[in-house]
Enzyme design. Structure first.
Site, short mmCIF file in Angstrom:
data_model
loop_
_atom_site.label_atom_id
_atom_site.label_comp_id
_atom_site.label_asym_id
_atom_site.label_seq_id
_atom_site.Cartn_x
_atom_site.Cartn_y
_atom_site.Cartn_z
N SER A 236 7.83 12.28 -2.07
CA SER A 236 6.71 12.12 -2.99
C SER A 236 7.22 12.19 -4.44
O SER A 236 8.06 11.38 -4.84
CB SER A 236 5.65 13.18 -2.69
OG SER A 236 4.43 12.89 -3.31
N ASP A 463 0.25 5.05 3.81
CA ASP A 463 0.35 6.19 2.90
C ASP A 463 -0.83 6.16 1.92
O ASP A 463 -1.02 5.18 1.20
CB ASP A 463 1.68 6.12 2.13
CG ASP A 463 1.98 7.39 1.36
OD1 ASP A 463 1.05 7.96 0.74
OD2 ASP A 463 3.15 7.81 1.35
N HIS A 490 1.54 10.76 4.68
CA HIS A 490 2.28 10.82 3.42
C HIS A 490 3.54 11.64 3.63
O HIS A 490 3.48 12.85 3.80
CB HIS A 490 1.42 11.45 2.33
CG HIS A 490 2.12 11.61 1.02
ND1 HIS A 490 2.71 10.56 0.36
CD2 HIS A 490 2.36 12.72 0.26
CE1 HIS A 490 3.27 11.00 -0.77
NE2 HIS A 490 3.08 12.30 -0.84
#
Length: 523
Positions: A236, A463, A490
């Site tokens: 991320s 995602d 995610h």
């Protein structure tokens, strides 16, 4: 919980969630090397010896303490780095670091960043170690697992502190207009920054939190760990940190695996609107799942699910409902839903929470927000939301009030499940407008990297917050190999849920074997 700026969410109540001249200089330029090859002025930091100890006292919540205590051999320390890289002889920061050493001869360190910004690398080291042990991953025996709390985060000193745990529970301190219905005046945004300045030890501490400084801390960490080159897993927001490190130190990378990639070419407004569109798509997939369940509160027709959701949720804007000893507002309810949209496994909890709202209670959605934020059962919060806000003030482009209104309007167009059904387009001021330094990241970033070895980007087609298109763009920008994962969620690497992904990741990190272009895994 609040929005995402770069990947992981923050509770909306606490947010993620005219620019003043900086009080101290901030720069993205690399310093000139000394004759030893160490950047000038940084020799004392590169020569330091880490003093490892038990991790007692490093955890910030009971949850962190319990999980970290489950990992045999986990040890912690603090590493010195300059507060300002323009003044390496001045004040320092103490970067908290955790390590679980490999049982045999290691290839070196595998350094982790779990995202956020604001996620604790110490906690991530513990959870990753437990997951790898359970999966009997070959990575366990080949790398020392290392994570760090970036400057401003968790056990690092100084850490960002803008509100108390009690205020977090009450939801009385908002850190961002983004992803909320808050309507601010300039006085309000100044008050928010003033709180953070007071709680965090002064304005200078807030002026050096950007990703470019964190990447330079990462290079000091690489050196003092004894690694000639860096092996890195960023997830991320960690993909931004990895990309910036690659831009600044391409020749010092051994392997870099970036999971849940952020598009380095998109500016703040464009990327945030795209992320909200991703959550709308995830909401619609959740609604389709719900439609197949008996008693679905959104009805049996997924095409009308958003409208039905609005009918249930929009009354909360004027009239919150009781929840966990307090109350659940519209913003906190949407934050709870967003928390659950990060993982398909949480969809039943979202459905339960929506059903409860129709019955006049908000416990489940409030608990979803608590769970995702890291609040423990005793009411202790990590400083994730505060660090997220502060780091993004040093990374993100500053929006004018007009742009803030445009962002809010675009959000409701792209993600109508978030629409409160009220006129809240005014007062969407940038809460960083009084921050004591200008942003230092710059867009696009990592757009002219040369000398970087083969790297790997992993991106999930469904995602909800770092869209697959952004992962494709990140791979193109860095010249990375792209591994596409077909499914929901995610980030996926080392989660122990996808043997296909974990097998490819291990082959790359251990033997530097990249998959063929076009390789895919199913979730």
């Amino acid at each position: 919980m609040s929005i995402l700026t770069t990947g992981k969410p923050v509770r909306l109540m606490a947010a993620i969630t005219a620019v003043l001249m900086p009080l101290t200089a901030c720069t993205s330029a690399k310093p000139s090397p000394s004759s030893s090859g160490t950047p000038a002025g940084l020799e004392r930091f590169h020569r330091q010896t880490l003093q490892w100890e038990k991790c007692d006292g490093y955890a910030k919540t009971a949850t962190e303490s319990t999980v970290m205590g489950m990992v045999d051999g986990l040890e912690c320390t603090r590493m010195q780095a300059p507060l300002s890289y323009d003044d390496p002889g001045g004040r320092t920061v103490q970067i908290a670091v955790a390590r679980r050493s490999a049982p045999g001869d290691a290839l070196g360190s595998l350094v982790l960043n779990p995202g956020g910004p604001g996620g604790s690398g110490l906690f991530a080291t513990a959870t990753t170690a437990l997951g790898l042990d359970k999966a009997k991953s070959p990575l366990t025996g080949r790398f020392d697992l290392v994570g760090f709390d970036p400057r401003g985060v968790g056990a690092t000193v100084p850490a960002v502190d803008c509100f108390s745990d009690a205020e977090a529970d009450r939801g009385t301190v908002t850190l961002s207009a983004q992803g909320t219905t808050v309507q601010w005046t300039e006085q309000d945004t100044k008050a928010v920054v003033d709180r953070c300045v007071r709680g965090s030890g002064g304005p200078e501490n807030l002026a050096h939190l950007g990703t470019r400084d964190v990447a330079r801390d990462l290079d000091i960490l690489r050196t003092v760990l004894g690694d000639e080159k860096l092996t890195f897993l960023g997830q991320s927001y960690g993909t931004r940190l990895g990309a910036v490190y690659a831009e600044q130190f391409p020749s010092r990378v051994r392997a870099m695996l970036l999971d849940g990639g952020i598009d380095p070419t998109q500016g703040t407004l464009e990327r945030r609107v795209g992320a909200y569109a991703g959550f709308q798509a995830a909401f619609e997939r959740m609604a389709a799942f719900c439609a197949k369940q008996a008693g679905c509160p959104l009805g049996r027709d997924p095409k009308t699910a958003t409208t039905q959701f609005q009918k249930i949720m929009q009354p909360l804007y004027a009239t919150p409902v009781p929840a966990l000893g307090g109350e659940l507002t519209f913003d906190a309810a949407i934050g709870g839903v967003i928390s659950g949209l990060y993982a398909e496994a949480a969809w039943p909890r979202i459905i339960k929470g929506i059903t409860q709202i129709g019955q006049g209670r908000g416990d489940e959605l409030a608990q979803l927000g608590y769970d995702f934020s890291g609040r423990d059962a005793k009411g202790a919060w990590p400083n994730f939301a505060e660090a997220n806000y502060a780091i993004n003030c040093m990374d993100e482009e500053r929006l004018t009030e007009q742009q803030g209104g445009e962002l809010r309007a675009a959000t409701y167009r792209q993600a109508p499940f978030m629409d409160p059904g009220a006129d809240v387009l005014s007062g969407a001021r940038d809460s960083c407008e009084h921050w004591p330094a200008r942003p230092t990241l710059g867009y696009p970033y990592a757009d002219d990297v040369t000398g970087l070895p083969g790297t790997l980007v992993v991106s999930i087609t469904g995602d909800p917050t770092t869209p697959h298109a952004g992962g494709i763009r990140l791979a193109e920008t860095l010249g990375s190999t792209l591994l596409t994962v077909r499914g929901e969620g995610h980030t996926v690497v080392m989660a122990g849920t996808n043997p296909c992904v974990d097998r490819i990741a291990a082959a790359y990190l251990i033997d530097l074997e990249l998959p063929e272009e076009g390789t895919t895994c199913d979730s």
